[in-house]
Design an enzyme around this catalytic site. Structure first.
Site, mmCIF file in Angstrom:
data_model
loop_
_atom_site.group_PDB
_atom_site.id
_atom_site.type_symbol
_atom_site.label_atom_id
_atom_site.label_comp_id
_atom_site.label_asym_id
_atom_site.label_seq_id
_atom_site.Cartn_x
_atom_site.Cartn_y
_atom_site.Cartn_z
ATOM 1 N N GLU A 269 42.110 26.810 46.644
ATOM 2 C CA GLU A 269 41.543 26.276 45.401
ATOM 3 C C GLU A 269 40.244 26.643 45.234
ATOM 4 O O GLU A 269 39.183 26.302 44.903
ATOM 5 C CB GLU A 269 41.481 24.730 45.307
ATOM 6 C CG GLU A 269 40.484 24.158 46.359
ATOM 7 C CD GLU A 269 41.149 23.798 47.593
ATOM 8 O OE1 GLU A 269 40.393 22.714 48.441
ATOM 9 O OE2 GLU A 269 42.332 24.213 48.220
ATOM 10 N N GLU A 301 46.677 23.474 42.791
ATOM 11 C CA GLU A 301 45.603 24.177 43.165
ATOM 12 C C GLU A 301 44.685 23.867 41.675
ATOM 13 O O GLU A 301 43.435 23.781 41.751
ATOM 14 C CB GLU A 301 45.746 25.679 43.235
ATOM 15 C CG GLU A 301 46.449 25.963 44.739
ATOM 16 C CD GLU A 301 46.020 25.151 45.819
ATOM 17 O OE1 GLU A 301 44.721 25.121 45.916
ATOM 18 O OE2 GLU A 301 46.688 24.687 46.772
#
Length: 863
Positions: A269, A301
């Site tokens: 992420e 994400e």
């Protein structure tokens, strides 16, 4: 100095000293293939007169200048940390260093594409590998702004957290990219991706009226296979859902998604620059389960941009706040705002089964885990942190209400944007929004470990009328906490007119304590199947009573809906995994019913668990016959499947893994010649590799065939497949070569090492790998001590002795008894593998004691 294993106590002490930071990081990526230069300027405040350190894993340190005073690099740097003495209130640190490129998927990873010889770089910093790219205060609560300046070949694409600037020419063929400073963020979500990546773009309008640019990137040799339309569609649906639910606009400037080679995880992420594993680019036909998993990963994400990047945990004991939240939200978004409306069925089949398995290991831990140091968190990216946490959040949302839950998140994001939090900060906002006291809920669900089991206790008279119905709740050995559950009980009957298992009655209630009576069910006719936790409202294992199990064995595929079927699948597996039911029965259940399963992930999970049952849980005296019969049944499933369907593809791949008789192997050999391939199945490149690996493991193909296949498919994917195939060659020499490459030399990059480990145990003769059981226990500690975490963990988990016997359990115990206590991460991994071996031994005993052992096709063994 303690080195790379930063402790929580050290981090807390440093956070008392250091604050208000900014970084300017100048990187030169043009010099050589082993190292790169970093010039790092850090401005920070501190308590005057105090000392601290900055993390920096370096090849060398050329200079250290603190507040204008040159420090001797040899005196203050040890290659892992740089000591900073006698700090002022306002400080400026300048470090010139040489850093290593990595080939382990950590730090700044360097990859050379075998297709065209081009170099591709990407960063991977979670948990604590930012320090491999530049000196940094490596802990999540020391947030800062980061300004990157990157010198690289002029033809490259260079991507970071901020929008990519126009490059400035430096010299012939070399340019510099000067990025604007980032917002305040934790160092582990900064990013750099550089190389001749190709890209395509799109955009969307955020809820605050901004235009957010979207980018998709991949290597040149894979770009043609990228499904940009699908990726952009899911991304836009995620933006729409999260901005409406959270009430907070997307917090960053742009949103790039980049597929990168040799990645260790599904995705990462990085703020505004998410990286994905390349297996999510499908150059051959994928299982639909993988397509759906990619959608979940994209949304997972994206959820992190708010929960994790905008608001970040203070220390890694609240890692679950990041991962459980993102896992829950991605499934919710998928179910409510994409075409994958069956996402919660997929969640039960995949994620929740992972959570149950992890929660029963001797190393289970509370969702809110105590993390004393970095080594502990590195092995904590597990089924508790992701799957159990998400399951429990789902329960919480059901209890407080989705609208109230999201209102609490809105308050949470608004109050703590760009800062760090702990669990209590979230609970305060959820309590305020919902009006509920979550103290007891948090204590029992988040701060204790273990999974409860719910068992139906049903009594009926001679006419089949229920006279008593109680739900018994069981604790877990070592984790006796009994928890409150909101569950539904469903009654299902098999209707002769439709041939379907249909729900005829449902009651919803709270279960707490050891026994809960269900008076609403007394006086009703006993159904064909009783399903506790119908609709999957709670996080608890369930058992089937004898009558329900018999119905499931014969009619599991007849459920009208996919969710109850997934719950029964899970109950059947739990019963085998816990040593309650014989593995042979489970094998028959799967092979008799999996062809009727409609959910691709459920098929994938059942076939994976079938492999475990066949390889490890069967009684030795009939194991081979059951395995042979299972392969027969799998081929029948291939033939009965619709041409070109997902079922056909999954069953075909399963048959390749399970083929073991001469006749079955000869059938596989025919595939390699293009003979006998079922209509609808395409022998694409990846499938040809699967066929070749099966033939290599059976001794029908060898090194020359592998080399020829690699010449035809000279790609990273081909190299990974070739590593598996080479390790699967069933000769003592091939096994010795693999052990030497992986364990002794560490000569393979991360993705190929993982593939070689998989191939090492692929075969039909356990005697070939038996000598390596003792060597594992002799050598794994050295591997753990000398390799990076990712490579060491692959070996510690993947090369644990395969043969599930009491001797393996005992050898593991002797190893653990003598293991240095400082190796807590290795201890945990070996404990988990020992537990798997212990469960397998118990399962074999249960299977041996079953009264009427039958083969996978329902016949007596040998008939």
């Amino acid at each position: 100095m303690p080195g790379t294993n930063l402790t929580r106590a050290e981090a807390a002490e440093r956070a008392e000293v250091v604050s208000e930071q900014s970084y300017r990081v100048e990187l030169d990526l043009t010099e050589n293939p082993e190292t790169f230069r970093a010039r790092t300027t850090v401005a920070f405040t501190a308590e005057p007169g105090t000392s601290t350190f900055i993390d920096a894993i370096t090849a060398s340190v050329e200079s250290v200048t603190l507040n204008g005073t040159a420090l001797d690099p040899a005196a203050v740097s040890d290659g892992e940390r740089i000591r900073l003495p006698e700090l002022a209130a306002q400080n400026e640190l300048l470090v010139e260093s040489t850093m290593y490129y990595m080939n382990t998927g950590e730090g700044l990873h360097r990859f050379v594409d075998p297709v065209d010889g081009e170099v591709y770089l990407y960063s991977q910093f979670e948990v604590a590998d930012t320090r491999r790219m530049f000196p940094v205060f490596e802990q999540p609560d020391l947030k800062a702004t980061f300004q990157f300046s990157v010198t690289a070949p002029a033809q490259w694409a260079v991507v970071s957290n901020q929008a990519t600037p126009e490059p400035v020419a430096v010299s012939e063929g070399v340019a510099r990219w000067d990025f604007s400073p980032t917002p305040v963020m934790s160092c582990y979500v900064t990013a750099l991706i550089a190389g001749p990546y190709l890209s395509t773009t799109d955009s969307l309008v955020s809820s605050d009226g901004r235009t957010v640019e979207l980018g998709l990137f991949a290597r040149r040799s894979l770009f043609e296979h990228m499904d940009a339309e699908e990726m952009f569609r899911i991304t836009k649906q995620g933006f729409e859902f999260y901005e409406s639910q959270f009430g907070i606009p997307y917090p960053f400037e742009k949103y790039d998604q980049l597929f990168v080679p040799q990645f260790n995880a599904g995705a990462m992420e990085n703020a505004g620059a998410v990286t994905f594993v390349e297996s999510y680019i499908f150059r051959s036909k994928p299982a639909q389960a993988l397509v759906e998993r990619r959608a979940i990963t994209v949304l997972h994400e994206l959820a992190h941009m708010w929960f994790g990047d905008l608001v970040t945990m203070r220390w890694w004991n609240d890692l679950w706040l990041n991962e459980s939240f993102a896992e829950y939200m991605s499934t919710l978004a998928c179910a409510q705002n994409t075409e994958y409306t069956n996402a919660w069925t997929t969640f039960v089949a995949g994620e929740k089964s992972w959570g149950y398995a992890q929660d029963q290991l001797p190393t289970t831990h509370p969702i809110k885990a105590e993390i004393p140091d970095l080594e502990a968190v590195l092995v904590n990216f597990d089924g508790i942190t992701y799957a159990k946490g998400a399951s429990v959040l789902k329960q919480l949302v059901a209890w407080v209400g989705q609208e109230q839950f999201m209102a609490g998140l809105n308050r949470y994001f608004g109050k703590h944007a760009w800062s760090n939090t702990e669990l209590s900060d979230l609970m305060v906002e959820l309590e305020a929004a919902s009006g509920r006291d979550l103290t007891d809920w948090s204590a029992r669900w988040l701060e204790t470990a273990g999974v409860n089991t719910l068992v139906p206790r049903v009594e009926a008279d001679d006419d089949g009328v229920i006279t008593s119905f109680r739900i018994e709740q069981l604790g877990q050995d070592g984790h006796p906490t009994l928890r409150p559950h909101r569950v539904a009980v469903g009654f299902y009957d098999h209707r002769e007119d439709t041939g379907r298992l249909t729900r005829t009655f449902r009651v919803e209630l709270d279960v707490d304590g050891e026994f809960t009576d269900v008076p609403q069910l007394v006086g009703r006719e006993r159904p064909d199947l009783v399903l506790l936790n119908d609709d999957d409202l709670g996080y608890a294992k369930i058992r089937l009573d004898e009558c329900s199990l018999a119905t499931a064995m014969n009619h599991l595929g007849d459920f009208e809906e996919s969710l109850p079927r997934s719950l029964v699948w899970a109950a059947a597996w739990d019963s085998v995994h816990d040593g309650v039911s014989p593995a042979s029965d489970y094998v028959r259940l799967v092979l008799a019913n999996v062809g009727h399963e409609t959910d691709s992930t459920a098929v994938q999970v059942q076939l994976r668990q079938l492999d475990t049952a066949l390889d490890r849980y069967l009684a030795p005296e009939h194991a081979q016959q059951v395995r042979e019969d299972a392969a027969v049944s799998l081929w029948r499933l291939v033939e009965e499947s619709e041409a070109g369907s997902d079922h056909q593809w999954q069953f075909f791949r399963a048959f390749l893994r399970r083929a073991c008789t001469d006749a079955q192997i000869e059938r596989v050999a025919g595939f390699s010649r293009g003979e006998g391939v079922p209509e609808g199945l395409e022998l694409d490149t990846d499938t040809r590799w699967a066929v070749l690996i099966a033939l290599v493991a059976a001794g029908r193909k060898g090194a020359d065939d592998i080399a020829a296949a690699l010449r035809e498919d000279n790609t990273e994917t081909g190299a990974i497949a070739a590593a598996t195939a080479s390790a699967a060659i069933p000769t003592p020499e091939a096994k010795a070569d693999t052990w030497r490459l992986v364990v002794e030399q560490g000569a393979l990059p991360n993705s190929q090492q993982q593939a070689a480990i998989a191939g090492f145990f692929r075969g039909h003769d356990d005697a070939l790998v038996a000598p390596y059981a003792d060597r594992y226990f002799q050598e794994v500690t050295g591997v753990w001590r000398e390799r990076t975490h990712e490579l060491a963990q692959q070996i510690a988990v993947g090369l644990f002795p395969r043969h599930a016997t009491q001797d393996t359990v005992d050898a593991a115990q002797d190893f653990l008894d003598h293991l240095d206590p400082s190796h807590s991460g290795l201890r945990r991994l070996v404990l988990e593998r020992q537990d798997a071996a212990r469960r397998a031994v118990r399962a074999q005993q249960v299977d041996a004691a079953a009264p009427a052992q039958r083969g996978a096709d329902g016949t007596e063994p040998g008939r």
